[in-house]
Design an enzyme around this catalytic site. Sequence first.
Site, mmCIF file in Angstrom:
data_model
loop_
_atom_site.group_PDB
_atom_site.id
_atom_site.type_symbol
_atom_site.label_atom_id
_atom_site.label_comp_id
_atom_site.label_asym_id
_atom_site.label_seq_id
_atom_site.Cartn_x
_atom_site.Cartn_y
_atom_site.Cartn_z
ATOM 1 N N LYS A 194 0.610 -1.282 -0.035
ATOM 2 C CA LYS A 194 0.055 -0.014 -0.187
ATOM 3 C C LYS A 194 0.509 1.333 0.319
ATOM 4 C CE LYS A 194 -4.074 -2.080 1.581
ATOM 5 N NZ LYS A 194 -5.242 -1.647 2.886
ATOM 6 N N ARG A 198 -3.341 -10.131 5.304
ATOM 7 C CA ARG A 198 -3.899 -9.545 4.046
ATOM 8 C C ARG A 198 -3.109 -9.163 3.040
ATOM 9 N NH1 ARG A 198 -6.047 -7.001 0.437
ATOM 10 N NH2 ARG A 198 -8.066 -7.590 -1.004
HETATM 11 C C1 8Y4 Z 1 -0.934 -1.575 -4.169
HETATM 12 C C2 8Y4 Z 1 -2.071 -2.446 -3.165
HETATM 13 C C3 8Y4 Z 1 -2.132 -0.094 -3.482
HETATM 14 C C4 8Y4 Z 1 -2.524 -2.549 -3.229
HETATM 15 C C5 8Y4 Z 1 -3.212 -0.389 -3.220
HETATM 16 C C6 8Y4 Z 1 -3.595 -0.859 -2.428
HETATM 17 C C7 8Y4 Z 1 -7.812 -4.090 2.281
HETATM 18 C C8 8Y4 Z 1 -9.125 -4.801 2.117
HETATM 19 C C9 8Y4 Z 1 -7.968 -4.346 0.338
HETATM 20 C C10 8Y4 Z 1 -7.685 -4.131 3.938
HETATM 21 C C11 8Y4 Z 1 -9.300 -5.787 3.952
HETATM 22 C C12 8Y4 Z 1 -5.085 -2.530 -1.515
HETATM 23 C C13 8Y4 Z 1 -9.714 -5.834 -0.502
HETATM 24 C C14 8Y4 Z 1 -6.912 -2.310 -1.603
HETATM 25 N N1 8Y4 Z 1 -7.604 -3.435 1.359
HETATM 26 N N2 8Y4 Z 1 -10.077 -5.877 2.600
HETATM 27 N N3 8Y4 Z 1 -9.300 -5.314 0.443
HETATM 28 N N4 8Y4 Z 1 -8.767 -5.104 4.541
HETATM 29 N N5 8Y4 Z 1 -10.013 -6.654 5.245
HETATM 30 N N6 8Y4 Z 1 -4.920 -1.397 -2.684
HETATM 31 O O1 8Y4 Z 1 -6.973 -4.231 4.159
HETATM 32 O O2 8Y4 Z 1 -5.401 -3.729 -1.353
HETATM 33 S S1 8Y4 Z 1 -8.153 -3.594 -0.928
#
Ligand code: 8Y4
Length: 260
Positions: free
Chosen positions: A204, A238
Amino acid sequence: MGILNITPDSFSDGGKFIATKSAVEQARLMIQEGADIIDIGGESTRPGAKLVSIQEELDRVIPVVEQIRAEFPITISVDTNKATVMYEAIRAGSDMINDIMALRGENCLATVANSKAQVCLMHIQGEPRTMQNNPHYDDVVSEIKDFLLERVKICLDSGIAANRIIIDPGFGFGKTLEHNLTLMRKLVDFTKLGYPVLVGVSRKSMIGTILNKSVTERLYGGIALAVLAVNRGANIIRTHDIAATVDAIKIVQSVNVLNS
Ligand code: 8Y4
């Protein structure tokens, strides 16, 4: 918890069939690397992502749930905020619903209550499209804790047993870097509430901002955050990077054994 995003270039049935096959292969790899849960998502929640119809989300997710269910005895989670997708996912063998909207969508509460599935209630400020323009809290920890406890109470009142509920402060969802850092510093305020805590920090932007690194260069930073989270009592991490995360967590847990 391994992240499995299903986003096929949906021009043909062949493309969809191939997308399902490669998703199941991805799941197999993550299980080999030590994942306990596979989190399947068919709709990107990132800012600026294209909207996906319910039918399209079902077409992406349900065949993957069915196939993984048929092949592996693993906990299956489906990342969705739509009651129809929740219902069909549970019917297809999903054990858990991961909802970034914490079951606030129409019919979501009743759909999960009428099942035996686990649910992860996540905090988000605003909605995915706009959440990162000027997030604000007077007290980020107490506001998120209050939100999650209120959603927990609503779930309990709807007939979802306490042992089916997981909570998540929602790193990156309507939070600045400073908000995210405060949440990690104070994560014990969440882990001591008596519900399992899920933490999603993998790749992230909080890592990217601190390190000034692109999304492909965030593994070591993500491992550091996962270690800090588990050390503060987080129960589920996760992640995109199973093998590295599993090794890191095994080390933390070996150091943190009780009675030694
Ligand atoms: C790079 C990689 C940049 C990934 C942004 C991202 C969470 C989640 C997501 C979380 C729960 C993401 C579906 C966002 N994040 N579910 N989901 N908790 N429970 N962004 O933190 O990975 S998606």
